[in-house]
Design a protein around this motif. Sequence first.
Motif, PDB file in Angstrom:
ATOM      1  N   PHE A 157      50.341  22.602 -38.739  1.00 19.50           N
ATOM      2  CA  PHE A 157      49.647  23.568 -39.582  1.00 19.50           C
ATOM      3  C   PHE A 157      48.146  23.635 -39.311  1.00 19.50           C
ATOM      4  N   LEU A 158      47.544  22.556 -38.809  1.00 16.10           N
ATOM      5  CA  LEU A 158      46.105  22.586 -38.553  1.00 16.10           C
ATOM      6  C   LEU A 158      45.765  23.495 -37.381  1.00 16.10           C
ATOM      7  N   ASP A 159      46.766  23.897 -36.588  1.00 20.92           N
ATOM      8  CA  ASP A 159      46.534  24.814 -35.476  1.00 20.92           C
ATOM      9  C   ASP A 159      46.664  26.278 -35.898  1.00 20.92           C
ATOM     10  N   LEU A 160      47.008  26.529 -37.160  1.00 19.47           N
ATOM     11  CA  LEU A 160      47.315  27.876 -37.623  1.00 19.47           C
ATOM     12  C   LEU A 160      46.178  28.457 -38.446  1.00 19.47           C
ATOM     13  N   SER A 161      46.152  29.783 -38.538  1.00 18.68           N
ATOM     14  CA  SER A 161      45.210  30.480 -39.411  1.00 18.68           C
ATOM     15  C   SER A 161      45.988  31.215 -40.486  1.00 18.68           C
ATOM     16  N   CYS A 162      45.412  31.292 -41.651  1.00 17.88           N
ATOM     17  CA  CYS A 162      46.050  31.944 -42.791  1.00 17.88           C
ATOM     18  C   CYS A 162      46.110  33.450 -42.554  1.00 17.88           C
ATOM     19  N   ALA A 163      47.300  34.042 -42.734  1.00 18.32           N
ATOM     20  CA  ALA A 163      47.461  35.481 -42.540  1.00 18.32           C
ATOM     21  C   ALA A 163      46.881  36.282 -43.691  1.00 18.32           C
ATOM     22  N   HIS A 164      46.409  35.599 -44.740  1.00 18.97           N
ATOM     23  CA  HIS A 164      45.806  36.291 -45.888  1.00 18.97           C
ATOM     24  C   HIS A 164      44.281  36.334 -45.773  1.00 18.97           C
ATOM     25  N   CYS A 165      43.671  35.163 -45.578  1.00 17.02           N
ATOM     26  CA  CYS A 165      42.206  35.105 -45.539  1.00 17.02           C
ATOM     27  C   CYS A 165      41.665  34.934 -44.131  1.00 17.02           C
ATOM     28  N   GLY A 166      42.512  34.555 -43.169  1.00 13.03           N
ATOM     29  CA  GLY A 166      42.073  34.390 -41.788  1.00 13.03           C
ATOM     30  C   GLY A 166      41.457  33.051 -41.474  1.00 13.03           C
ATOM     31  N   ASP A 173      44.591  22.211 -48.531  1.00 15.98           N
ATOM     32  CA  ASP A 173      45.257  23.484 -48.829  1.00 15.98           C
ATOM     33  C   ASP A 173      46.253  23.779 -47.718  1.00 15.98           C
ATOM     34  N   TYR A 174      47.425  23.223 -47.856  1.00 15.85           N
ATOM     35  CA  TYR A 174      48.458  23.367 -46.833  1.00 15.85           C
ATOM     36  C   TYR A 174      48.972  24.804 -46.776  1.00 15.85           C
ATOM     37  N   MET A 175      49.665  25.097 -45.697  1.00 16.45           N
ATOM     38  CA  MET A 175      50.210  26.433 -45.496  1.00 16.45           C
ATOM     39  C   MET A 175      51.628  26.543 -46.062  1.00 16.45           C
ATOM     40  N   GLU A 176      51.947  27.712 -46.573  1.00 17.55           N
ATOM     41  CA  GLU A 176      53.315  28.046 -46.928  1.00 17.55           C
ATOM     42  C   GLU A 176      53.801  29.128 -45.971  1.00 17.55           C
ATOM     43  N   VAL A 177      55.098  29.165 -45.747  1.00 20.58           N
ATOM     44  CA  VAL A 177      55.706  30.207 -44.917  1.00 20.58           C
ATOM     45  C   VAL A 177      56.158  31.330 -45.843  1.00 20.58           C
ATOM     46  N   VAL A 178      55.606  32.525 -45.643  1.00 20.23           N
ATOM     47  CA  VAL A 178      55.942  33.671 -46.489  1.00 20.23           C
ATOM     48  C   VAL A 178      56.247  34.870 -45.595  1.00 20.23           C
ATOM     49  N   GLU A 179      57.001  35.811 -46.134  1.00 15.32           N
ATOM     50  CA  GLU A 179      57.352  36.990 -45.361  1.00 15.32           C
ATOM     51  C   GLU A 179      56.395  38.133 -45.651  1.00 15.32           C
ATOM     52  N   ALA A 180      55.959  38.787 -44.605  1.00 16.05           N
ATOM     53  CA  ALA A 180      55.117  39.973 -44.721  1.00 16.05           C
ATOM     54  C   ALA A 180      55.563  40.971 -43.662  1.00 16.05           C
ATOM     55  N   ASP A 181      56.152  42.062 -44.112  1.00 17.53           N
ATOM     56  CA  ASP A 181      56.533  43.141 -43.198  1.00 17.53           C
ATOM     57  C   ASP A 181      57.450  42.654 -42.078  1.00 17.53           C
ATOM     58  N   GLU A 182      58.526  41.954 -42.469  1.00 15.39           N
ATOM     59  CA  GLU A 182      59.537  41.461 -41.540  1.00 15.39           C
ATOM     60  C   GLU A 182      59.012  40.430 -40.548  1.00 15.39           C
ATOM     61  N   THR A 183      57.958  39.729 -40.932  1.00 16.67           N
ATOM     62  CA  THR A 183      57.447  38.614 -40.134  1.00 16.67           C
ATOM     63  C   THR A 183      57.173  37.445 -41.075  1.00 16.67           C
ATOM     64  N   TRP A 184      57.674  36.276 -40.705  1.00 14.58           N
ATOM     65  CA  TRP A 184      57.334  35.063 -41.451  1.00 14.58           C
ATOM     66  C   TRP A 184      55.991  34.559 -40.942  1.00 14.58           C
ATOM     67  N   VAL A 185      55.027  34.445 -41.846  1.00 10.89           N
ATOM     68  CA  VAL A 185      53.665  34.064 -41.507  1.00 10.89           C
ATOM     69  C   VAL A 185      53.267  32.841 -42.319  1.00 10.89           C
ATOM     70  N   PHE A 186      52.109  32.305 -42.016  1.00  9.72           N
ATOM     71  CA  PHE A 186      51.606  31.114 -42.697  1.00  9.72           C
ATOM     72  C   PHE A 186      50.418  31.496 -43.577  1.00  9.72           C
ATOM     73  N   VAL A 187      50.466  31.077 -44.834  1.00  3.53           N
ATOM     74  CA  VAL A 187      49.425  31.434 -45.802  1.00  3.53           C
ATOM     75  C   VAL A 187      49.084  30.188 -46.612  1.00  3.53           C
ATOM     76  N   VAL A 192      48.386  32.158 -51.600  1.00  7.43           N
ATOM     77  CA  VAL A 192      49.615  32.662 -52.215  1.00  7.43           C
ATOM     78  C   VAL A 192      49.415  32.818 -53.710  1.00  7.43           C
ATOM     79  N   ALA A 193      48.835  31.800 -54.347  1.00  7.98           N
ATOM     80  CA  ALA A 193      48.601  31.844 -55.789  1.00  7.98           C
ATOM     81  C   ALA A 193      47.637  32.972 -56.146  1.00  7.98           C
ATOM     82  N   GLU A 194      46.579  33.140 -55.342  1.00  8.85           N
ATOM     83  CA  GLU A 194      45.607  34.195 -55.617  1.00  8.85           C
ATOM     84  C   GLU A 194      46.235  35.570 -55.436  1.00  8.85           C
ATOM     85  N   GLY A 195      47.008  35.752 -54.374  1.00 10.57           N
ATOM     86  CA  GLY A 195      47.652  37.031 -54.155  1.00 10.57           C
ATOM     87  C   GLY A 195      48.583  37.403 -55.287  1.00 10.57           C
TER      88      GLY A 195
END
Length: 207
Positions: A157-166, A173-187, A192-195
């Motif tokens: 997860f430390l190699d990833l960027s959040c698909a929400h805030c970038g 603040d660990y990442m969760e796997v969530v779906e956005a437009d038919e793609t599973w992304v890391f947020v 997630v709570a703010e969204g």
Amino acid sequence: MATRPARNKPPPDREVSDGGLFSARGSIVTHATAFTPAAVAVTPALVVGPTLTDDGYQALRSYARTVADQAGVLATFASHDDYRVTDFSAIYVAPLEWDADDTAPLVLIAEALAAGVPVHVPQDPADAMACELCEMTITVYVEPGHRGDVLCGQDRFLDLSCAHCGEGADHDDYMEVVEADETWVFVHKGCVAEGRRVHGPDAFVTD
């Protein structure tokens, strides 16, 4: 629960609202910038499999999440055949059966092979590995680290960027796997709570 799009057709156009990019189902994708492979640290993989039935579509969607979880890559599940395969880091073939007239996965596999995009077929259960940190069983192809180590997506997860805030991940603040437009992304969990606080409980799809 995701709804299966029309047969072999791209999903409807996305709309921008309140400064965020939303999918056709209303799920927020990013807050300030469009969700594109350049907006995050990892180029998505494309997961192909059955598309013609609701059960097949849901099974493909579920397997794409497995790819994201275990390989630590953004995973788009292919609901149609109108993709540019060179936009993806690899093709993962779901270990699922599909009807002979379900041509979308075959078209995408053929295009990927012709373009030199890696195609990862389902692994034999005997080839399953264990994450060297958490011992999660890994049943999909995972690119070894520079030292040859094998880590699951959650430990990358430390190699990833959040698909929400970038922004990047951190230990607070660990990442969760969530779906956005038919793609599973890391947020980020915080994102997630703010969204959901701002846009409602359906802002991110998690199952």
